[in-house]
Design an enzyme around this catalytic site. Structure first.
Site, PDB file in Angstrom:
ATOM      1  N   HIS A   1      18.330 169.412  15.308  1.00 36.97           N
ATOM      2  CA  HIS A   1      18.601 168.330  16.244  1.00 36.97           C
ATOM      3  C   HIS A   1      17.437 168.115  17.118  1.00 36.97           C
ATOM      4  O   HIS A   1      17.463 168.520  18.321  1.00 36.97           O
ATOM      5  CB  HIS A   1      19.944 168.843  17.089  1.00 36.97           C
TER       6      HIS A   1
ATOM      7  N   ARG B   1      22.024 160.521  11.636  1.00 41.76           N
ATOM      8  CA  ARG B   1      22.836 161.500  11.795  1.00 41.76           C
ATOM      9  C   ARG B   1      23.646 161.849  10.620  1.00 41.76           C
ATOM     10  O   ARG B   1      24.436 160.957  10.047  1.00 41.76           O
ATOM     11  CB  ARG B   1      23.653 161.330  12.886  1.00 41.76           C
TER      12      ARG B   1
ATOM     13  N   CYS C   1      23.587 170.537  25.482  1.00 40.09           N
ATOM     14  CA  CYS C   1      23.329 169.113  24.788  1.00 40.09           C
ATOM     15  C   CYS C   1      24.438 168.244  24.978  1.00 40.09           C
ATOM     16  O   CYS C   1      24.271 167.101  25.003  1.00 40.09           O
ATOM     17  CB  CYS C   1      22.911 169.403  23.418  1.00 40.09           C
TER      18      CYS C   1
ATOM     19  N   ARG D   1      17.884 161.962  27.227  1.00 44.34           N
ATOM     20  CA  ARG D   1      17.824 161.738  25.821  1.00 44.34           C
ATOM     21  C   ARG D   1      17.442 160.146  25.789  1.00 44.34           C
ATOM     22  O   ARG D   1      16.596 159.951  24.785  1.00 44.34           O
ATOM     23  CB  ARG D   1      19.468 161.598  25.512  1.00 44.34           C
TER      24      ARG D   1
HETATM   25  N1  NVA Z   1      26.038 171.759  17.341  1.00 46.96           N
HETATM   26  C1  NVA Z   1      26.594 170.395  17.530  1.00 46.96           C
HETATM   27  C2  NVA Z   1      25.823 169.552  18.581  1.00 46.96           C
HETATM   28  C3  NVA Z   1      26.450 168.378  18.859  1.00 46.96           C
HETATM   29  C4  NVA Z   1      25.343 167.419  19.447  1.00 46.96           C
HETATM   30  C5  NVA Z   1      27.193 169.827  16.246  1.00 46.96           C
HETATM   31  O1  NVA Z   1      26.311 169.806  15.302  1.00 46.96           O
HETATM   32  O2  NVA Z   1      28.268 169.364  16.172  1.00 46.96           O
HETATM   33  N1   CP Z   2      24.057 166.036  22.341  1.00 45.75           N
HETATM   34  C1   CP Z   2      24.237 165.107  21.339  1.00 45.75           C
HETATM   35  O1   CP Z   2      23.612 164.771  20.365  1.00 45.75           O
HETATM   36  O2   CP Z   2      25.363 164.124  21.687  1.00 45.75           O
HETATM   37  P1   CP Z   2      26.206 163.180  20.745  1.00 45.75           P
HETATM   38  O3   CP Z   2      26.939 164.076  19.663  1.00 45.75           O
HETATM   39  O4   CP Z   2      27.260 162.630  21.695  1.00 45.75           O
HETATM   40  O5   CP Z   2      25.267 162.011  20.245  1.00 45.75           O
END
Ligand code: NVA
Ligand code: CP
Length: 309
Positions: free
Chosen positions: A129, A102, A263, A291
């Protein structure tokens, strides 16, 4: 060997094959059958941003598959002190069997994958994502809504919106995206999606009017208005996104059997009202659980493809 960086690298058949695997492993897990598909394998999990669902689903998932997850926060490893992605990749990928990352710019994960000896999975970048979308589509399948699917995504033209575009483009369903002016999806990503749509038959409808997008939709979804890394823009964004909340009036415009997805994490009474979030049409916690199952499908599939060129 394959990586899982964006759905644009995947065909419809491959996406459905991974989901089929996820369903199979989900059923086994529900029956408390834990087959060791990835016996003794190690999943390195590099996080440059916070996470609840992604971390827990991958860590629980690899353990249930017979392996182990190694949580590597960028604040603890040398990456956080400036060691290049290319060097980090050449070291870590010699010691683990698969890597999930990530990070911020998508180019960083591409850089890691370029140097990696093992499959790399995108656990979220600023642009995409994809692992989330696999869980979302699994939830849509379980709700019996894949036929004549019309998804309305209301909110920021961000990583989630881009991944919805890729999923729709590959699977061939109708996607409406409503964003405030100035927060539209990236044009090059929309162009790419339009190219795939020629083959799949996907239809895209891009607007600045959320009401138009949700009318007669069968899935309504949104995401935070302030993604990770955009905290400084929060005040301005909250103003610019006024009117984009998914509340019960908005849901009433969708089909009566429509579901609501998010999400998570959700910021209630900003992008979604508490009422919709907690309401009967909301499948957000089933989606979150998926997930785990979707991530297992992806890991096992990548492991099976390991020796293919
Ligand atoms: N768009 C959000 C998704 C979090 C799971 C982010 O990138 O923070
Ligand atoms: N939806 C999602 O990716 O959640 P987290 O940021 O908690 O991993």
């Amino acid at each position: 060997m394959r990586h899982f960086l964006t759905l644009s690298d995947y065909s419809k058949e491959e996406i459905l094959e991974i989901l089929e695997l996820a369903v199979k492993i989900k059923n086994e897990t529900k029956n408390r059958v834990f087959k060791e598909y990835m016996h003794k394998q190690i999943l390195g999990m590099i996080f440059e941003k916070s996470s609840t669902r992604t971390r827990v689903s991958f860590e629980s998932g690899i353990y249930q598959l017979g392996g182990v997850g190694m949580f590597l926060s960028s604040t603890d490893i040398q990456l956080g002190r400036g060691e290049p992605m290319s060097d980090t990749s050449r070291v870590i990928s010699r010691m683990v069997d698969m890597v999930m990352i990530r990070t911020f710019a998508h180019s960083k994960i591409e850089e890691f994958a370029k140097y990696s000896k093992v499959p790399v999975i995108n656990g979220l970048t600023d642009e995409y994502h994809p692992v989330q979308l696999m869980a979302d589509y699994l939830t849509i399948m379980e709700a019996g809504l894949t036929k004549n699917l019309v998804v309305a995504y209301v909110g920021d033209g961000n990583n989630l919106a881009h991944s919805w575009l890729m999923l729709a483009a590959k699977l061939g369903f109708e996607l409406r995206i409503a964003t405030p002016k100035g927060y539209e999806v990236r044009e090059d990503i929309l162009d790419e999606a339009n190219e795939y749509a020629k083959e799949s038959g996907a239809k895209f409808f891009i607007t600045n009017d959320p009401k138009e997008a949700v009318t007669d939709a069968t899935v309504v979804t949104t995401d935070t208005w302030v993604s990770m890394g955009q905290e400084d823009e929060k005040e301005q964004r909250l103003k610019d996104f006024a009117g984009f909340i998914i509340d019960s009036n908005m849901m009433k415009r969708a089909k009566p059997n429509a579901i609501f997805l998010h999400c998570l994490p959700a910021y209630k009474d900003y992008e979604v009202s508490e009422e919709v979030f907690e309401g009967e049409q909301s499948l957000v916690f089933q989606e979150a659980e998926n997930r785990l199952h979707a991530q297992k499908g992806i890991m096992v599939w990548l492991d099976q493809k390991r020796d293919e060129k």
